[in-house]
Design an enzyme around this catalytic site. Structure first.
Site, mmCIF file in Angstrom:
data_model
loop_
_atom_site.group_PDB
_atom_site.id
_atom_site.type_symbol
_atom_site.label_atom_id
_atom_site.label_comp_id
_atom_site.label_asym_id
_atom_site.label_seq_id
_atom_site.Cartn_x
_atom_site.Cartn_y
_atom_site.Cartn_z
ATOM 1 N N HIS A 155 1.627 3.483 11.585
ATOM 2 C CA HIS A 155 0.538 4.213 10.947
ATOM 3 C C HIS A 155 0.295 5.431 11.822
ATOM 4 O O HIS A 155 -0.132 5.287 12.954
ATOM 5 C CB HIS A 155 -0.693 3.307 11.013
ATOM 6 C CG HIS A 155 -1.475 3.231 9.774
ATOM 7 N ND1 HIS A 155 -1.155 2.360 8.765
ATOM 8 C CD2 HIS A 155 -2.581 3.888 9.369
ATOM 9 C CE1 HIS A 155 -2.055 2.484 7.793
ATOM 10 N NE2 HIS A 155 -2.921 3.426 8.133
ATOM 11 N N GLU A 193 0.854 -1.183 0.000
ATOM 12 C CA GLU A 193 0.000 0.000 0.000
ATOM 13 C C GLU A 193 0.895 1.240 0.000
ATOM 14 O O GLU A 193 1.152 1.802 -1.030
ATOM 15 C CB GLU A 193 -0.952 -0.026 1.201
ATOM 16 C CG GLU A 193 -2.013 1.046 1.104
ATOM 17 C CD GLU A 193 -3.232 0.743 1.971
ATOM 18 O OE1 GLU A 193 -3.431 -0.390 2.404
ATOM 19 O OE2 GLU A 193 -4.000 1.706 2.213
ATOM 20 N N TRP A 221 -10.909 13.073 4.274
ATOM 21 C CA TRP A 221 -9.807 12.623 3.404
ATOM 22 C C TRP A 221 -9.534 13.707 2.362
ATOM 23 O O TRP A 221 -8.544 14.429 2.468
ATOM 24 C CB TRP A 221 -10.158 11.275 2.756
ATOM 25 C CG TRP A 221 -9.631 10.121 3.576
ATOM 26 C CD1 TRP A 221 -8.574 9.327 3.280
ATOM 27 C CD2 TRP A 221 -10.128 9.654 4.843
ATOM 28 N NE1 TRP A 221 -8.366 8.408 4.284
ATOM 29 C CE2 TRP A 221 -9.299 8.581 5.252
ATOM 30 C CE3 TRP A 221 -11.155 10.033 5.681
ATOM 31 C CZ2 TRP A 221 -9.488 7.896 6.448
ATOM 32 C CZ3 TRP A 221 -11.342 9.356 6.888
ATOM 33 C CH2 TRP A 221 -10.517 8.299 7.246
ATOM 34 N N GLU A 267 -2.093 1.048 13.273
ATOM 35 C CA GLU A 267 -3.241 1.429 12.450
ATOM 36 C C GLU A 267 -4.563 1.275 13.197
ATOM 37 O O GLU A 267 -5.477 2.067 13.053
ATOM 38 C CB GLU A 267 -3.275 0.553 11.195
ATOM 39 C CG GLU A 267 -4.436 0.836 10.266
ATOM 40 C CD GLU A 267 -4.310 0.091 8.954
ATOM 41 O OE1 GLU A 267 -3.583 -0.920 8.918
ATOM 42 O OE2 GLU A 267 -4.929 0.522 7.964
HETATM 43 C C1 RAM Z 1 -6.471 2.001 4.762
HETATM 44 C C2 RAM Z 1 -5.544 2.646 5.721
HETATM 45 C C3 RAM Z 1 -5.380 4.108 5.463
HETATM 46 C C4 RAM Z 1 -6.721 4.748 5.387
HETATM 47 C C5 RAM Z 1 -7.558 4.085 4.346
HETATM 48 C C6 RAM Z 1 -8.948 4.656 4.280
HETATM 49 O O1 RAM Z 1 -5.896 1.886 3.545
HETATM 50 O O2 RAM Z 1 -6.015 2.472 7.016
HETATM 51 O O3 RAM Z 1 -4.640 4.649 6.496
HETATM 52 O O4 RAM Z 1 -6.605 6.120 5.105
HETATM 53 O O5 RAM Z 1 -7.656 2.731 4.630
#
Ligand code: RAM
Length: 899
Positions: free
Chosen positions: A777, A481, A540, A756
């Protein structure tokens, strides 16, 4: 006996003593010190004043810029307090030229001005100065990844050189050398941008690397983000199939003549010993195939093949504006472990981003494999699942040469543990070094307090930032990712700005926000955008408004707002178009991503999930965006837009109240995040806010003082509690150490970075869904902002005070902490707040940078006990529970009775 000193000596002694009290330091051009490669026509000059005295203010400045001895600009003496980003106003700057600049500063305390000098070097001021042509290796197999070619060219230097400068970029990643020596100490250049729309080149002074006679330039081209697999579903070649190089060496001879060595069809190419290199999967090298001396002048390249001219444009290139990626901290293994399966594992003790460099004397053909992971499972077995499809491996076939030092070139890994395969005999951990790689941001902030776990949290936040600020702000550094997720960057941006100087880092990334913004104004979920067209998601896509505004507030850099304003406005208009009757209630939303769910963990508390209605969240962020647009429009004096936005904001709040709130102020989602966002953005009528605070606190209590927030609620959780007088609850949440909480990963699993998910590793030491669980994260690390702002109490005012011209020191005591120390290098210099409780007394030592003022809020109700160095203070103001006074620059030591 009396001494009679001659008047000139008295004058010079006086001037020396006054000079000693004021100095000018930290000179920057375009926010960088001594930069090489500035292509802005009017670069901006900044400096800081330093003085032992109090209440120092600049009264005037004079900037002069010289090219050699020739004066090209002088401002003359200007009466002004401005010391940040004064734009150049002289004759056109010439390309590839060194300039020295001097600033003379007068202040209100000292008789003689202080002086300081610094340098900058221009890049190419015009696009048409590119004489180089794009070239690629011309090797047939060199497409769709795989091949990492070497390219080379020789040239003669016949006369003594005055200066030599390289301008270079690539589609893909490059490493360049001159006569066998690396050019620069930067890595993974030119970094990652939306390559087809925005590409940066780098400038290096290589004067010392050339010699008279025959010279050679060598360049190796890696696939990098350009054509490596990115995101999911095997997306490759997102920007193109063939990597390419653009290289221009400008030589100025001592006799005034000049020459250019450029990439063109005279270059030769061949394949290198790097057989494979990808961002996610790692790198493979066969050292038996290493071509010794390939980048030296006398190397015989007659068997190499001719390169091909590629038809890419040069008119959209710009000189780098941000700090490049460099190597930073290194770690030696703290342990050598053997897994139950018998695997040899090095534990570097810290989850980092970078790669492993090692020394080895092996046999020809021997294969060494390094596997990088963040975690071991509870049995001590390396945990690969959360890497998803990323192989994250480095493979080396040895050549048999003794004492080789080996490392990768065009990849990086997120890891704490490395499984080593292929060694013969016992491993010597000293031979292995974890080398960290990240953007060369300067550290700005430090925070420490009497609670060791909170200090570890601060360390983890900073490591999360180091690991994920690798030219773009990424969500994670380990799995398949590693994307520039806008939401993560947005929630963390204020904290990031406390820890390191991210002014230029974000200035660069925001150019890609603009580049990848859709024609209808939508901003993608990730920047650079590799996920295709989107309509925008609250929290976002809003990064396009929130981050420029945050950068303006913390660094006082209006240019960022000016540069982004059109993009910000287009995005707000886009959201306005999506909203029906002022409600943003359509389309896909991530909303309060990864908030607490009962089924996430076996030790569920409260027995209720904390999912917040996605459109309630979106509506709050809609209001937030408008509020920031109002502020930005005011800063840029776009007065006609302010009224429109103000009216819109009122309607958006009304629509929120009608849609998501009952008459008594209850929200349709009874979650922490719902109340936090509604309170943070003033969505509720004033009369109902206290009720909402009570509900929020009740909710937190019902979870036994655990947070349940996701990405969007978390940054505002403690700030809202503090703002509404619930600081004790905020401290309880900060110090909570069972799941879900900030300290749980530290207490239960010795975390060294932010995770995360609140339970990326669960209380029973099993892992969360491997489909998405990173251990590096930064999003939840956004609490760092509150720690600086509230525990240490250091903050800037907005509007006229932006960039800490007017700051606030307002420490909130609590949580049983007996001391806290915060310091921050503002654009004006260091601000500090150190407090300590002894018995009934508090000492608060502060430092306020010269040329600024700070309003200090004393955390006591005993007004008569407040003293500065033992002397009672006058003109104190009472504001609610606080007593305040504004101070000019300098150091102060206050004492006060707090109980
Ligand atoms: C995943 C990760 C990332 C987030 C997106 C929406 O890919 O948690 O940090 O921003 O989702």
């Amino acid at each position: 006996m009396k001494y009679h000193l001659p008047p000139f000596l008295i004058a010079s002694l006086l001037s020396f003593s006054s000079w000693a009290q004021l100095s000018v330091q930290n000179l920057t051009v375009e926010n960088l010190s001594n930069p090489i490669g500035i292509d802005r026509a009017q670069p901006r000059f900044s400096w800081q004043l330093n003085s032992d005295k109090q209440n120092v203010k600049q009264t005037a400045y004079e900037i002069s810029v010289r090219s050699g001895k020739k004066l090209v600009w002088s401002t003359g003496k200007i009466s002004s307090e401005n010391s940040l980003r004064i734009p150049y106003g002289g004759a056109n700057l010439e390309s590839d030229s060194k300039y020295t600049w001097q600033v003379k500063v007068w202040d209100n305390q000292t008789k003689t001005p202080a002086l300081a000098t610094s340098n900058f070097q221009t890049a190419m001021m015009r696009h048409d100065e590119w004489k180089a042509q794009w070239i690629n290796s011309g090797i047939e197999a060199d497409s769709v990844n795989g091949i990492v070619p070497h390219l080379r060219k020789t040239f003669e230097v016949k006369k003594p050189i005055a200066s030599a400068t390289v301008f270079v970029t690539s589609r893909g990643l490059y490493e360049a050398s001159l006569n066998g020596k690396r050019v620069g100490d930067t890595f993974l250049t030119p970094g990652w941008t939306s390559y087809n729309k925005h590409l940066q080149y780098q400038t290096y002074d290589v004067t010392k690397q050339l010699s008279t006679g025959k010279n050679a330039v060598g360049v190796t081209l890696g696939s990098g983000w350009y054509r490596t697999k990115l995101a999911w579903e095997n997306h490759k070649n997102l920007y193109g199939k063939e990597t390419a190089l653009l290289f221009q060496l400008h030589i100025k001879y001592a006799d005034g003549s000049e020459d250019w060595i450029v990439s063109d069809n005279s270059w030769k190419s061949t394949t290198s010993h790097i057989l494979f290199s990808e961002i996610y999967d790692g790198e493979r090298q066969d050292l038996r195939k290493e071509i010794k001396g390939w980048d030296l002048a006398n190397f015989d390249d007659s068997k190499w093949q001719n390169v091909k001219i590629a038809s890419f444009a040069t008119d959209y290139l710009n000189a780098s504006v941000n700090e490049p990626i460099k190597k930073h901290e290194t770690f030696k293994p703290v342990k050598v472990l053997t897994s139950p399966k018998g695997e040899t594992i090095l534990d570097f003790g810290q989850n980092v981003v970078g790669w492993v460099k090692f020394k080895i004397s092996g046999k020809a053909g021997q294969m060494i494999k390094l596997y990088h992971v963040e975690m071991l499972d509870k049995h001590g077995v390396p945990y690969f699942e959360n890497l998803r499809s990323a192989k994250a491996q480095a493979h080396y076939v040895l050549s048999g040469e003794p004492n080789q030092t080996i490392e990768p070139h065009f990849t990086f890994f997120g890891f704490r543990y490395v499984k080593v395969e292929g060694l013969e005999g016992k491993i010597n951990p000293e031979d292995f070094t974890a080398v960290t790689l990240y953007s060369d941001m300067k550290p700005l902030g430090s925070f420490e307090c009497s609670n060791p776990m909170v200090n570890q949290l601060q360390k983890n936040i900073q490591w999360g930032q180091r690991g994920n600020f690798l030219d773009v702000p990424t969500d994670c550094p380990q799995r398949d990712e590693r994307l520039g997720w806008t939401g993560d960057a947005e929630v963390f941006s204020r904290t990031a700005a406390y820890n390191f100087n991210v002014n230029q880092f974000f200035a660069k990334w925001l150019k890609d926000v603009t580049a990848d913004q859709e024609p209808d104004g939508a901003i993608p979920f990730v920047i650079p955008n590799v996920l295709g067209k989107v309509t925008g998601a609250a929290g976002w896509s809003d990064a396009g408004i929130i981050i420029p505004y945050n950068m303006y507030v913390v660094y006082g850099d209006k240019q960022i707002l000016q540069d982004q304003y059109a993009s910000m406005k287009a995005y707000l208009n886009h959201v306005r178009g999506l909203a029906k009757n002022d409600l943003w209630n359509m389309g896909f939303q991530f909303a309060d991503w990864l908030s607490y769910r009962v089924d996430d963990s076996k030790s569920a508390i409260g027995q209720k999930s904390a999912v917040t209605d996605v459109y309630l969240v979106a509506q709050c962020f809609y209001a937030y965006n408008i509020e920031l647009m109002i502020k930005a429009a005011k800063v840029l004096q776009k007065n006609e837009e302010v009224a429109d936005y103000e009216a819109l904001l009122q309607r958006v709040k009304k629509a929120f109240q009608q849609e998501f709130m009952t008459a008594s102020g209850r929200l349709i989602s009874e979650t922490q995040t719902a109340y936090i966002l509604a309170l943070q953005f003033d969505m509720l009528p004033e009369s109902l806010r206290q009720n909402a605070v009570n509900r929020l606190v009740e909710n937190i209590k019902s979870y036994e003082y655990h947070l349940t927030t996701g990405f969007l609620g978390t940054p505002f959780l403690n700030p809202v509690l503090t703002r509404y007088g619930q600081n004790d609850v905020a401290y309880k949440l900060l110090l909570q150490d069972t799941y879900p909480s900030w300290l749980y990963p530290i207490k239960s699993h010795g975390a060294t970075t932010i995770w995360e998910r609140w339970d990326s590793m669960k209380p029973d030491s099993t892992f969360q869904d491997p489909g998405m669980t990173s251990f590096n994260h930064y999003a939840y690390g956004a609490v760092g902002d509150w720690m600086y702002r509230t525990i240490a109490g250091i903050d800037t005012k907005e509007a006229d005070g932006a960039g800490y011209k007017l700051s606030v020191i307002k420490p909130e005591l609590g949580g049983g902490l007996t001391f806290a120390k915060g310091s921050y290098l503002t654009p004006y210099g260091k601000i500090a707040s150190n407090w300590k409780i002894e018995g009934d007394w508090l000492t608060l030592e502060i430092e306020v940078p010269a040329n600024t003022e700070s309003t200090v809020y004393f955390p006591t109700s005993d007004i008569s006990s407040i003293k500065n160095n033992g002397v009672a203070l006058t003109d104190l103001k009472q504001e609610g529970k606080w007593i305040s006074k504004t101070f000019g620059s300098g150091k102060y030591a206050f004492t006060m009775k707090i109980r």
